[in-house]
Write a protein that holds these residues in place. Structure first.
Motif, mmCIF file in Angstrom:
data_model
loop_
_atom_site.group_PDB
_atom_site.id
_atom_site.type_symbol
_atom_site.label_atom_id
_atom_site.label_comp_id
_atom_site.label_asym_id
_atom_site.label_seq_id
_atom_site.Cartn_x
_atom_site.Cartn_y
_atom_site.Cartn_z
ATOM 1 N N ASP A 100 -3.163 29.308 62.131
ATOM 2 C CA ASP A 100 -2.811 29.411 60.753
ATOM 3 C C ASP A 100 -3.824 30.374 59.826
ATOM 4 N N ARG A 101 -3.656 31.591 60.132
ATOM 5 C CA ARG A 101 -4.656 32.466 59.379
ATOM 6 C C ARG A 101 -4.347 32.871 58.052
ATOM 7 N N ASP A 102 -5.230 32.966 57.091
ATOM 8 C CA ASP A 102 -5.042 33.483 55.651
ATOM 9 C C ASP A 102 -4.717 34.936 56.064
ATOM 10 N N PRO A 103 -3.467 35.625 55.475
ATOM 11 C CA PRO A 103 -3.034 36.968 55.606
ATOM 12 C C PRO A 103 -3.918 37.871 54.482
ATOM 13 N N TYR A 104 -4.810 37.313 53.749
ATOM 14 C CA TYR A 104 -5.435 38.052 52.829
ATOM 15 C C TYR A 104 -6.171 39.232 53.257
ATOM 16 N N THR A 105 -5.941 40.279 52.500
ATOM 17 C CA THR A 105 -6.828 41.440 52.839
ATOM 18 C C THR A 105 -7.007 42.206 51.490
ATOM 19 N N PRO A 106 -8.328 42.570 51.340
ATOM 20 C CA PRO A 106 -8.646 43.272 49.874
ATOM 21 C C PRO A 106 -8.020 44.229 49.395
ATOM 22 N N GLY A 138 -4.627 44.501 49.859
ATOM 23 C CA GLY A 138 -3.032 43.777 49.377
ATOM 24 C C GLY A 138 -3.074 43.010 48.247
ATOM 25 N N SER A 139 -1.961 42.823 47.522
ATOM 26 C CA SER A 139 -2.029 41.746 46.478
ATOM 27 C C SER A 139 -1.138 40.846 47.024
ATOM 28 N N TYR A 140 -1.650 39.679 47.123
ATOM 29 C CA TYR A 140 -0.999 38.362 47.680
ATOM 30 C C TYR A 140 -0.934 37.490 46.444
ATOM 31 N N TYR A 141 0.007 36.695 46.523
ATOM 32 C CA TYR A 141 0.471 35.887 45.344
ATOM 33 C C TYR A 141 0.903 34.419 46.007
ATOM 34 N N GLU A 142 0.404 33.393 45.319
ATOM 35 C CA GLU A 142 0.560 32.001 45.958
ATOM 36 C C GLU A 142 1.166 31.108 44.924
ATOM 37 N N CYS A 143 2.399 30.321 45.208
ATOM 38 C CA CYS A 143 2.963 29.296 44.053
ATOM 39 C C CYS A 143 1.993 28.311 43.929
ATOM 40 N N LEU A 144 1.941 27.817 42.890
ATOM 41 C CA LEU A 144 0.994 26.732 42.699
ATOM 42 C C LEU A 144 1.970 25.640 42.909
ATOM 43 N N ARG A 155 3.707 32.034 49.719
ATOM 44 C CA ARG A 155 3.041 33.320 49.820
ATOM 45 C C ARG A 155 3.774 34.462 49.987
ATOM 46 N N THR A 156 3.402 35.562 49.130
ATOM 47 C CA THR A 156 3.946 36.845 49.535
ATOM 48 C C THR A 156 3.150 37.953 48.883
ATOM 49 N N LEU A 216 3.826 39.307 40.003
ATOM 50 C CA LEU A 216 4.820 38.167 39.886
ATOM 51 C C LEU A 216 4.534 37.316 38.872
ATOM 52 N N ALA A 217 5.774 36.920 38.195
ATOM 53 C CA ALA A 217 5.548 36.042 37.100
ATOM 54 C C ALA A 217 5.933 34.581 37.554
#
Length: 47
Positions: free
Chosen positions: A3-9, A11-17, A22-23, A29-30
């Protein structure tokens, strides 16, 4: 390491609270496309 975090500096990743969906998005995204909840940009530093 399954389960690696796909974050890269670059890219713009958004996570639902609410549902933690994650997308990657080019535009801000609002709301979560899955549940309609509030999303946050993972690239923004958190203290």
């Amino acid at each position: 390491m399954h389960d690696r975090d796909p974050y890269t500096p670059t890219g713009s990743y958004y996570e639902c609270l609410d549902c933690q969906y994650r997308t990657r998005g080019a535009d801000h995204l609002a709301n979560c496309p899955e549940c309609g909840g509030t999303v946050r940009n993972l690239a923004v530093a958190r203290e």
